[in-house]
Write a protein that holds these residues in place. Structure first.
Motif, PDB file in Angstrom:
ATOM      1  N   THR A  30      45.637   5.950  16.552  1.00 26.81           N
ATOM      2  CA  THR A  30      45.146   5.350  18.467  1.00 26.81           C
ATOM      3  C   THR A  30      45.166   3.781  17.949  1.00 26.81           C
ATOM      4  O   THR A  30      43.668   3.690  17.262  1.00 26.81           O
ATOM      5  N   ASP A  31      45.727   2.888  18.329  1.00 26.33           N
ATOM      6  CA  ASP A  31      46.103   1.246  18.369  1.00 26.33           C
ATOM      7  C   ASP A  31      44.353   0.788  19.598  1.00 26.33           C
ATOM      8  O   ASP A  31      45.159   0.733  20.636  1.00 26.33           O
ATOM      9  N   LEU A  32      43.408   0.809  18.952  1.00 20.25           N
ATOM     10  CA  LEU A  32      42.793   0.412  20.369  1.00 20.25           C
ATOM     11  C   LEU A  32      42.685  -1.188  21.228  1.00 20.25           C
ATOM     12  O   LEU A  32      42.386  -1.787  21.765  1.00 20.25           O
ATOM     13  N   THR A  33      43.601  -2.066  20.441  1.00 14.71           N
ATOM     14  CA  THR A  33      44.207  -3.118  21.123  1.00 14.71           C
ATOM     15  C   THR A  33      44.694  -3.258  21.852  1.00 14.71           C
ATOM     16  O   THR A  33      45.390  -3.959  22.854  1.00 14.71           O
ATOM     17  N   THR A  34      45.876  -2.217  21.731  1.00 13.01           N
ATOM     18  CA  THR A  34      47.290  -2.527  22.394  1.00 13.01           C
ATOM     19  C   THR A  34      47.785  -0.377  23.073  1.00 13.01           C
ATOM     20  O   THR A  34      48.273  -0.411  23.859  1.00 13.01           O
ATOM     21  N   GLY A  35      46.486   0.324  22.570  1.00 13.50           N
ATOM     22  CA  GLY A  35      46.641   1.652  23.362  1.00 13.50           C
ATOM     23  C   GLY A  35      47.749   2.626  22.403  1.00 13.50           C
ATOM     24  O   GLY A  35      47.793   3.230  22.356  1.00 13.50           O
ATOM     25  N   ASP A  36      48.664   1.827  21.231  1.00 13.69           N
ATOM     26  CA  ASP A  36      49.294   2.719  20.729  1.00 13.69           C
ATOM     27  C   ASP A  36      49.195   4.023  19.722  1.00 13.69           C
ATOM     28  O   ASP A  36      47.879   3.872  19.186  1.00 13.69           O
ATOM     29  N   ILE A  37      50.262   5.286  20.166  1.00 10.10           N
ATOM     30  CA  ILE A  37      49.676   5.943  19.248  1.00 10.10           C
ATOM     31  C   ILE A  37      50.968   6.613  18.301  1.00 10.10           C
ATOM     32  O   ILE A  37      51.681   6.559  18.130  1.00 10.10           O
ATOM     33  N   THR A  38      49.968   6.592  16.842  1.00  9.42           N
ATOM     34  CA  THR A  38      51.251   7.403  15.814  1.00  9.42           C
ATOM     35  C   THR A  38      50.160   8.695  15.557  1.00  9.42           C
ATOM     36  O   THR A  38      49.240   8.523  15.642  1.00  9.42           O
ATOM     37  N   GLU A  39      51.604   9.432  14.591  1.00  9.96           N
ATOM     38  CA  GLU A  39      50.659   9.893  14.108  1.00  9.96           C
ATOM     39  C   GLU A  39      51.046  10.085  12.545  1.00  9.96           C
ATOM     40  O   GLU A  39      51.416   9.724  11.967  1.00  9.96           O
ATOM     41  N   LEU A  40      50.246  10.385  11.582  1.00 10.21           N
ATOM     42  CA  LEU A  40      50.053  10.929  10.242  1.00 10.21           C
ATOM     43  C   LEU A  40      50.006  11.930  10.030  1.00 10.21           C
ATOM     44  O   LEU A  40      49.477  12.797  10.163  1.00 10.21           O
ATOM     45  N   PHE A  41      50.993  12.395   8.840  1.00  2.43           N
ATOM     46  CA  PHE A  41      51.146  13.491   8.248  1.00  2.43           C
ATOM     47  C   PHE A  41      50.248  13.822   6.791  1.00  2.43           C
ATOM     48  O   PHE A  41      51.511  12.363   6.346  1.00  2.43           O
ATOM     49  N   VAL A  42      49.924  14.655   7.098  1.00  7.77           N
ATOM     50  CA  VAL A  42      49.634  14.772   5.123  1.00  7.77           C
ATOM     51  C   VAL A  42      49.410  15.412   4.547  1.00  7.77           C
ATOM     52  O   VAL A  42      48.998  16.672   4.826  1.00  7.77           O
ATOM     53  N   LYS A  43      50.518  15.818   3.412  1.00  5.77           N
ATOM     54  CA  LYS A  43      50.581  17.051   2.795  1.00  5.77           C
ATOM     55  C   LYS A  43      49.109  17.270   1.578  1.00  5.77           C
ATOM     56  O   LYS A  43      48.749  15.892   1.063  1.00  5.77           O
TER      57      LYS A  43
END
Length: 381
Positions: A30-43
């Protein structure tokens, strides 16, 4: 995200799926400045080490999704997601395309949770008295039922949906009354919603919500959390472990003996709430896997470190407040439990996922930074 500072991105491990040759972890950033959410997938390799990562933006393109599916290929549950911005289900996996389209078409509001259940993809759509549960099959058939019995809205929020044999179990948190447990079943082309337990399994606000769930050989194992009041520290109450059996009944694994409408409930482990330790406040994560030649169940329990508001109605099931001392426990039979020693740092933050690696317990937690994978390893002897 390369220009972002480390303290402007909050990373929270949301899911760890492991197998014989490795696994996959899903991190929510979560980008705390914009609120944008992304996902990180880790193998993950067999020992739990990261071998590949993919950051999936809020609006992924076809290449993003193709790489995601390649990383999560052995774990189809990770190939279906809930867009936090639109509240819609996304799925590139061909097996779930029809169900996804049917679910999105039937929704009348944002979806809060989704779950796989007996060749169906199910979700709760909307909130308040107009909320409904919608289930779409892989052939495109859609069934729905009003969710008015859940009484969603205000202080009541859905916290878990998980399949258990012929039933879909739903948990609703309530900071005042205690959590409610419900079972969704399907027969003759219709859905039926029934109560399993309410009022925190008759422990009331001492069991404010279900904070963790794991499918085990014995049934669906649930962990609870208590929320605070101005008069007392949360840790004085202690969480419980509750087991829902395949027939839809519930019993205590660890907790407070008490009478209920189903009779006397005694913990199978003979352990009092919080594994007998008053500083524990929430069961944060549960996982099951092979260790020492046997299927073992691991539990992470943590203390409360927040400041409860004066009005209990204002409390929300925000488990990031539970970032106190961490303890890990293991059991082969859900009766005898042993503590797992660890050297996790005191500032590890909120524990949010567990996985069982080849020779270590994988502990997912929170962290900061756009490139952070908040995953720690606890060696298993």
């Amino acid at each position: 995200m390369t220009s972002q500072s480390n303290d402007s991105v909050h990373a929270q491990m949301r899911q760890i799926e492991t197998g014989q040759t490795g696994g996959v972890a899903r991190v929510e950033q979560t980008d705390l400045t914009t609120g944008d959410i992304t996902e990180l997938f880790v193998k993950l390799a067999g020992a739990g080490d990261a071998t590949a990562t993919l950051r999936v933006p809020a609006q992924p393109d076809a290449m993003d999704l193709a790489i995601r599916d390649a990383i999560t290929g052995d774990h189809p549950a990770l190939q279906v997601g809930l867009d936090p911005q639109t509240g819609q289900i996304s799925a590139q996996t061909p097996a779930w395309q029809s169900a996804m389209r049917g679910l999105n078409a039937a929704s009348t509001g944002p979806m809060s949770h989704f779950a796989f259940w007996d060749q169906r993809l199910c979700a709760v759509c909307g909130d308040g008295p107009d909320a409904k549960i919608v289930c779409a099959q892989d052939d495109g058939q859609v069934h729905e039922i009003a969710a008015s019995a859940l009484r969603l809205g205000g202080r009541r929020a859905l916290t878990h949906m998980q399949a258990l044999g012929p039933r879909l179990i739903l948990a609703v948190g309530d900071a005042v009354e205690g959590f409610g447990l419900f079972a969704l079943s399907h027969a003759d082309g219709a859905l039926t919603l029934t109560d399993i337990a309410d009022r925190g399994a008759f422990r009331f606000s001492l069991n404010a919500l279900i904070s963790a769930a794991c499918q085990t050989d014995a049934g669906l194992l649930l962990g609870t959390a208590a929320l605070g009041t101005p008069r007392g520290a949360v840790g004085h109450w202690g969480p419980e472990l509750i087991l829902i059996s395949a027939d839809g009944t519930w019993d205590l694994v660890m907790g407070q003996p008490r009478f209920s409408p189903q009779g006397l409930k005694l913990p199978a482990s003979a352990l009092t709430p919080g594994f007998g330790l008053p500083g524990n406040a929430a069961i944060q994560a549960i996982a099951q896997g092979m260790w020492q030649g046997h299927v073992q169940t691991f539990v992470a329990v943590q203390g409360f470190a927040g400041s409860p508001p004066a009005n209990r109605d204002d409390l929300r099931p925000e488990l990031l407040e539970y970032h106190g001392a961490v303890q890990l426990f293991v059991s082969a039979d859900l009766q005898d439990w042993a503590e797992v020693p660890h050297r996790l740092p005191a500032d590890i933050g909120c524990i949010s996922a567990l996985g069982v690696g080849a020779d270590a317990l994988l502990v997912g937690h929170e962290g900061f930074g756009p490139h952070t994978v908040p995953l720690s390893h606890v060696p298993l002897p």
